[in-house]
Design an enzyme around this catalytic site. Structure first.
Site: not given
Ligand code: DGL
Length: 274
Positions: A10-11, A42-43, A73, A75, A151, A185-187
């Site tokens: 993931d990011s 990343y998004g 992720c 994204t 984050e 989004c996995t966050h």
């Molecule tokens: N966890 C990422 C996702 O599922 C976050 C993407 C990001 O870094 O913006 O999209």
């Protein structure tokens, strides 16, 4: 049997929601996690940049000798999954498993989708839902501030910054009358209690990484490629920014992980261990 580790990337911290699920349902597996914390989020980036980052993340995991990869992720799964699936190992993204789950859960056919700006722009969740559940209606809302807040450790209900973002992004979903919400989004599961408080108690939430992990488990079982039972697997985390901050936050999200091994990498060479 296949004793090689499963790779997850993931990011940033969000991929730990996949790790958490893997530890629950496949505790005997060794895991290699890569969080590209030096380049998160990343998004907010272009599709071309996201594809390049994803290829580098994937190459890193392949160099670790993984037997399969969970693209944890939303994204990357929305934009670049098709560019990652020709590496000779199973690669599972989060979009299709999440759409399948949401289609199974909804009763009123109204499904909310949250995600990063790039993921929502790509429209992959909405398209996957249309395939799985042609009569359902979805409302997709980009939530660009959630990842930076998470984050930064701003995950608790009551944080004014988080509350403002929740109100802004989730009011349209509440007004839409969704009974199911894809945390695309996995966050986002890391702020699930705060999200639940805003959309109301009746709304069922889909943790997209958990769905992807369940799919990966099925695939590995079908190939007879699970690790031997009866041993606890090792989790090794790699990050591209300093490991200390990641380790502190990760400890909150993986409470039953006794020792967390976090290495800093430049997506080529390992340079520090905490
Ligand atoms: N966890 C990422 C996702 O599922 C976050 C993407 C990001 O870094 O913006 O999209």
């Amino acid at each position: 049997m296949d004793e090689r580790p499963i790779g997850v990337f993931d990011s940033g911290l969000g991929g730990l929601t996949a790790v958490r699920r893997l530890r629950q349902v496949l505790p005997e597996e060794d895991l290699v996690f890569l969080g590209d914390t030096g380049r998160v989020p990343y998004g907010s980036r272009s599709a071309a940049t996201i594809r390049r980052y994803a290829a580098e993340d994937m190459d890193f995991l392949l160099r670790q000798g993984v037997k399969a990869v969970v693209v944890a992720c939303g994204t990357v799964s929305s934009i670049a999954l098709h560019t990652l699936t020709d590496r000779g190992i199973p690669v599972v993204g989060v979009v299709d498993p999440a759409a399948r789950k949401a289609a199974a859960l909804t009763k009123n056919g109204r499904i909310g989708i949250t995600g990063t700006a790039a993921a929502i722009r790509a429209g992959a969740y909405a398209a996957a839902l249309k395939k799985r559940s042609p009569h359902s209606e979805s409302l997709a809302v980009a939530c660009p501030l959630f990842v930076p807040l998470i984050e930064g450790g701003d995950t608790e209900k009551g944080s004014r910054m988080l509350e403002t973002a929740l109100e802004e992004y989730l009011t349209p979903i509440r007004d839409f009358g969704a009974d199911t919400l894809i945390l695309g989004c996995t966050h986002y599961p890391l702020i699930a209690p705060a999200i639940a408080a805003h959309v109301g108690p009746g709304v069922q939430m889909v943790d997209v990484a958990a769905e992807a992990v369940d799919e990966m488990k099925t695939i590995l079982a079908e190939r007879n490629a699970l690790a031997k039972r009866g041993r606890r697997g090792i989790l090794c985390c790699h990050v591209t920014d300093s490991p200390g901050r990641f380790a502190a936050l990760a400890g909150r999200f993986l409470p039953d992980t006794d020792t967390l091994m976090v290495r800093q990498t430049t997506l080529g060479k390992t340079c520090a261990v905490v």
